[in-house]
Write a protein that holds these residues in place. Structure first.
Motif, PDB file in Angstrom:
ATOM      1  N   ALA A  32       6.410  10.230  -8.700  1.00 22.16           N
ATOM      2  CA  ALA A  32       5.159   9.970  -7.988  1.00 22.16           C
ATOM      3  C   ALA A  32       4.929   8.461  -7.952  1.00 22.16           C
ATOM      4  O   ALA A  32       4.724   7.842  -8.993  1.00 22.16           O
ATOM      5  N   VAL A  33       4.994   7.887  -6.773  1.00 24.49           N
ATOM      6  CA  VAL A  33       4.754   6.454  -6.610  1.00 24.49           C
ATOM      7  C   VAL A  33       3.278   6.288  -6.295  1.00 24.49           C
ATOM      8  O   VAL A  33       2.799   6.742  -5.261  1.00 24.49           O
ATOM      9  N   SER A  34       2.570   5.669  -7.225  1.00 23.29           N
ATOM     10  CA  SER A  34       1.115   5.606  -7.102  1.00 23.29           C
ATOM     11  C   SER A  34       0.643   4.210  -6.739  1.00 23.29           C
ATOM     12  O   SER A  34       1.410   3.253  -6.706  1.00 23.29           O
ATOM     13  N   THR A  35      -0.646   4.137  -6.492  1.00 22.80           N
ATOM     14  CA  THR A  35      -1.303   2.857  -6.251  1.00 22.80           C
ATOM     15  C   THR A  35      -2.460   2.751  -7.223  1.00 22.80           C
ATOM     16  O   THR A  35      -3.357   3.592  -7.219  1.00 22.80           O
ATOM     17  N   ASN A  36      -2.394   1.753  -8.074  1.00 23.53           N
ATOM     18  CA  ASN A  36      -3.472   1.462  -9.011  1.00 23.53           C
ATOM     19  C   ASN A  36      -4.230   0.274  -8.424  1.00 23.53           C
ATOM     20  O   ASN A  36      -3.691  -0.826  -8.345  1.00 23.53           O
ATOM     21  N   TYR A  37      -5.444   0.493  -7.983  1.00 25.72           N
ATOM     22  CA  TYR A  37      -6.183  -0.536  -7.278  1.00 25.72           C
ATOM     23  C   TYR A  37      -6.582  -1.718  -8.158  1.00 25.72           C
ATOM     24  O   TYR A  37      -7.019  -2.739  -7.650  1.00 25.72           O
ATOM     25  N   SER A  38      -6.403  -1.610  -9.452  1.00 27.78           N
ATOM     26  CA  SER A  38      -6.677  -2.745 -10.329  1.00 27.78           C
ATOM     27  C   SER A  38      -5.455  -3.646 -10.485  1.00 27.78           C
ATOM     28  O   SER A  38      -5.537  -4.690 -11.112  1.00 27.78           O
ATOM     29  N   LYS A  39      -4.315  -3.235  -9.894  1.00 29.51           N
ATOM     30  CA  LYS A  39      -3.095  -4.041  -9.967  1.00 29.51           C
ATOM     31  C   LYS A  39      -2.813  -4.694  -8.626  1.00 29.51           C
ATOM     32  O   LYS A  39      -3.181  -4.174  -7.570  1.00 29.51           O
ATOM     33  N   LYS A  40      -2.140  -5.837  -8.706  1.00 28.37           N
ATOM     34  CA  LYS A  40      -1.708  -6.523  -7.494  1.00 28.37           C
ATOM     35  C   LYS A  40      -0.214  -6.269  -7.330  1.00 28.37           C
ATOM     36  O   LYS A  40       0.590  -6.686  -8.162  1.00 28.37           O
ATOM     37  N   TYR A  41       0.150  -5.574  -6.250  1.00 27.09           N
ATOM     38  CA  TYR A  41       1.540  -5.197  -6.031  1.00 27.09           C
ATOM     39  C   TYR A  41       2.266  -6.265  -5.220  1.00 27.09           C
ATOM     40  O   TYR A  41       1.709  -6.848  -4.302  1.00 27.09           O
ATOM     41  N   ARG A  42       3.512  -6.468  -5.566  1.00 27.43           N
ATOM     42  CA  ARG A  42       4.360  -7.411  -4.829  1.00 27.43           C
ATOM     43  C   ARG A  42       4.885  -6.764  -3.546  1.00 27.43           C
ATOM     44  O   ARG A  42       5.136  -7.425  -2.560  1.00 27.43           O
ATOM     45  N   PHE A  43       5.057  -5.432  -3.578  1.00 31.48           N
ATOM     46  CA  PHE A  43       5.614  -4.698  -2.450  1.00 31.48           C
ATOM     47  C   PHE A  43       4.658  -3.586  -2.026  1.00 31.48           C
ATOM     48  O   PHE A  43       3.921  -3.041  -2.840  1.00 31.48           O
ATOM     49  N   SER A  44       4.712  -3.241  -0.754  1.00 38.41           N
ATOM     50  CA  SER A  44       3.870  -2.174  -0.220  1.00 38.41           C
ATOM     51  C   SER A  44       4.292  -0.823  -0.815  1.00 38.41           C
ATOM     52  O   SER A  44       5.391  -0.686  -1.373  1.00 38.41           O
ATOM     53  N   LEU A  45       3.439   0.167  -0.646  1.00 38.64           N
ATOM     54  CA  LEU A  45       3.754   1.512  -1.110  1.00 38.64           C
ATOM     55  C   LEU A  45       5.025   2.016  -0.437  1.00 38.64           C
ATOM     56  O   LEU A  45       5.905   2.572  -1.110  1.00 38.64           O
ATOM     57  N   ASP A  46       5.154   1.813   0.855  1.00 45.89           N
ATOM     58  CA  ASP A  46       6.361   2.254   1.566  1.00 45.89           C
ATOM     59  C   ASP A  46       7.606   1.562   1.021  1.00 45.89           C
ATOM     60  O   ASP A  46       8.659   2.192   0.870  1.00 45.89           O
ATOM     61  N   ASP A  47       7.505   0.262   0.735  1.00 45.57           N
ATOM     62  CA  ASP A  47       8.639  -0.470   0.162  1.00 45.57           C
ATOM     63  C   ASP A  47       9.001   0.080  -1.212  1.00 45.57           C
ATOM     64  O   ASP A  47      10.173   0.249  -1.536  1.00 45.57           O
ATOM     65  N   LEU A  89      21.190  10.551  -8.218  1.00 50.38           N
ATOM     66  CA  LEU A  89      20.772  11.641  -9.096  1.00 50.38           C
ATOM     67  C   LEU A  89      20.419  12.888  -8.298  1.00 50.38           C
ATOM     68  O   LEU A  89      19.795  12.797  -7.240  1.00 50.38           O
ATOM     69  N   ARG A  90      20.780  14.038  -8.819  1.00 54.13           N
ATOM     70  CA  ARG A  90      20.411  15.308  -8.191  1.00 54.13           C
ATOM     71  C   ARG A  90      19.041  15.753  -8.693  1.00 54.13           C
ATOM     72  O   ARG A  90      18.676  15.502  -9.829  1.00 54.13           O
ATOM     73  N   GLY A  91      18.316  16.432  -7.813  1.00 57.20           N
ATOM     74  CA  GLY A  91      17.046  17.019  -8.213  1.00 57.20           C
ATOM     75  C   GLY A  91      15.887  16.048  -8.262  1.00 57.20           C
ATOM     76  O   GLY A  91      14.847  16.376  -8.826  1.00 57.20           O
ATOM     77  N   ILE A  92      16.047  14.859  -7.667  1.00 55.00           N
ATOM     78  CA  ILE A  92      14.984  13.850  -7.676  1.00 55.00           C
ATOM     79  C   ILE A  92      14.302  13.821  -6.319  1.00 55.00           C
ATOM     80  O   ILE A  92      14.962  13.762  -5.282  1.00 55.00           O
ATOM     81  N   THR A  93      12.979  13.869  -6.323  1.00 56.70           N
ATOM     82  CA  THR A  93      12.188  13.715  -5.110  1.00 56.70           C
ATOM     83  C   THR A  93      11.215  12.573  -5.346  1.00 56.70           C
ATOM     84  O   THR A  93      10.502  12.562  -6.352  1.00 56.70           O
ATOM     85  N   VAL A  94      11.192  11.614  -4.442  1.00 58.86           N
ATOM     86  CA  VAL A  94      10.281  10.472  -4.540  1.00 58.86           C
ATOM     87  C   VAL A  94       9.188  10.668  -3.499  1.00 58.86           C
ATOM     88  O   VAL A  94       9.477  10.814  -2.310  1.00 58.86           O
ATOM     89  N   VAL A  95       7.942  10.689  -3.959  1.00 61.01           N
ATOM     90  CA  VAL A  95       6.814  10.926  -3.048  1.00 61.01           C
ATOM     91  C   VAL A  95       5.652   9.995  -3.401  1.00 61.01           C
ATOM     92  O   VAL A  95       5.486   9.602  -4.558  1.00 61.01           O
ATOM     93  N   PRO A  96       4.832   9.672  -2.399  1.00 60.53           N
ATOM     94  CA  PRO A  96       3.617   8.907  -2.712  1.00 60.53           C
ATOM     95  C   PRO A  96       2.619   9.815  -3.416  1.00 60.53           C
ATOM     96  O   PRO A  96       2.510  10.999  -3.093  1.00 60.53           O
ATOM     97  N   GLU A 150      -4.319   9.109  -3.590  1.00 57.62           N
ATOM     98  CA  GLU A 150      -5.453   8.857  -4.470  1.00 57.62           C
ATOM     99  C   GLU A 150      -5.735  10.087  -5.315  1.00 57.62           C
ATOM    100  O   GLU A 150      -5.376  11.194  -4.952  1.00 57.62           O
ATOM    101  N   GLY A 151      -6.371   9.871  -6.419  1.00 56.64           N
ATOM    102  CA  GLY A 151      -6.764  10.994  -7.255  1.00 56.64           C
ATOM    103  C   GLY A 151      -6.062  11.002  -8.598  1.00 56.64           C
ATOM    104  O   GLY A 151      -5.313  10.088  -8.941  1.00 56.64           O
ATOM    105  N   LEU A 152      -6.311  12.061  -9.318  1.00 54.79           N
ATOM    106  CA  LEU A 152      -5.804  12.181 -10.679  1.00 54.79           C
ATOM    107  C   LEU A 152      -4.360  12.660 -10.717  1.00 54.79           C
ATOM    108  O   LEU A 152      -3.962  13.532  -9.926  1.00 54.79           O
ATOM    109  N   LEU A 153      -3.592  12.121 -11.647  1.00 52.06           N
ATOM    110  CA  LEU A 153      -2.212  12.558 -11.842  1.00 52.06           C
ATOM    111  C   LEU A 153      -2.170  14.048 -12.192  1.00 52.06           C
ATOM    112  O   LEU A 153      -1.293  14.777 -11.718  1.00 52.06           O
TER     113      LEU A 153
END
Length: 144
Positions: free
Chosen positions: A15-30, A42-49, A52-55
């Motif tokens: 889960a690629v998240s966005t923490n609004y208290s952090k300053k990111y060097r790269f966009s979410l898409d990047d 790796l097998r069995g890996i899914t990368v998704v945004p 917002e909301g709770l983990l």
């Protein structure tokens, strides 16, 4: 850490998240693209945004019953345990902590960004996909 998790679970959702208290060097898409490229072997890996909301809610919505977190130090542990307890109480999702390899315990994204910004070589600490993005940013004139 993700490769280690993949060796224990048939399916791992990154889960690629966005923490609004952090300053990111790269966009979410990047960040999603870099993670996908890095983990493609790796097998069995899914990368998704994560969105917002709770983990805990993200886990419930995706049918995940375990969160895997890397721990570098006792400070990480003290920070993560209350969140793990809350996540379990909210949705029943458990958290598994994996200790970081000793060669990485001193690293943080903030430290790596600072070293790179000041001209230091971080290539031995980041995946190739990340190193390429840093290089592309350095080579692209400001404003383009």
């Amino acid at each position: 850490m993700i490769a280690r998790a993949a060796s224990h679970f048939d399916e791992v959702i990154v889960a690629v998240s966005t923490n609004y208290s952090k300053k990111y060097r790269f966009s979410l898409d990047d960040r999603i693209a870099m993670a996908s490229e890095t983990l493609s072997y790796l097998r069995g890996i899914t990368v998704v945004p994560m969105g917002e909301g709770l983990l805990a809610n993200f886990c419930r919505d995706h049918g995940a019953d375990v969160i895997v977190k890397g721990i570098r130090s006792s400070l990480d542990f003290e920070y993560e345990v209350p969140m793990a307890t809350m996540n379990r109480q909210l949705t029943g999702v458990e958290t598994v902590f994996l200790p970081a390899e000793s060669s990485y315990t001193h690293l943080s994204s903030s430290l790596l960004k600072e070293v790179e910004k000041l001209g230091g070589d971080i290539s031995s600490f980041v995946p190739h996909a990340v190193q390429k993005r840093f290089q592309t940013q350095r080579d692209t004139p400001t404003g383009q």
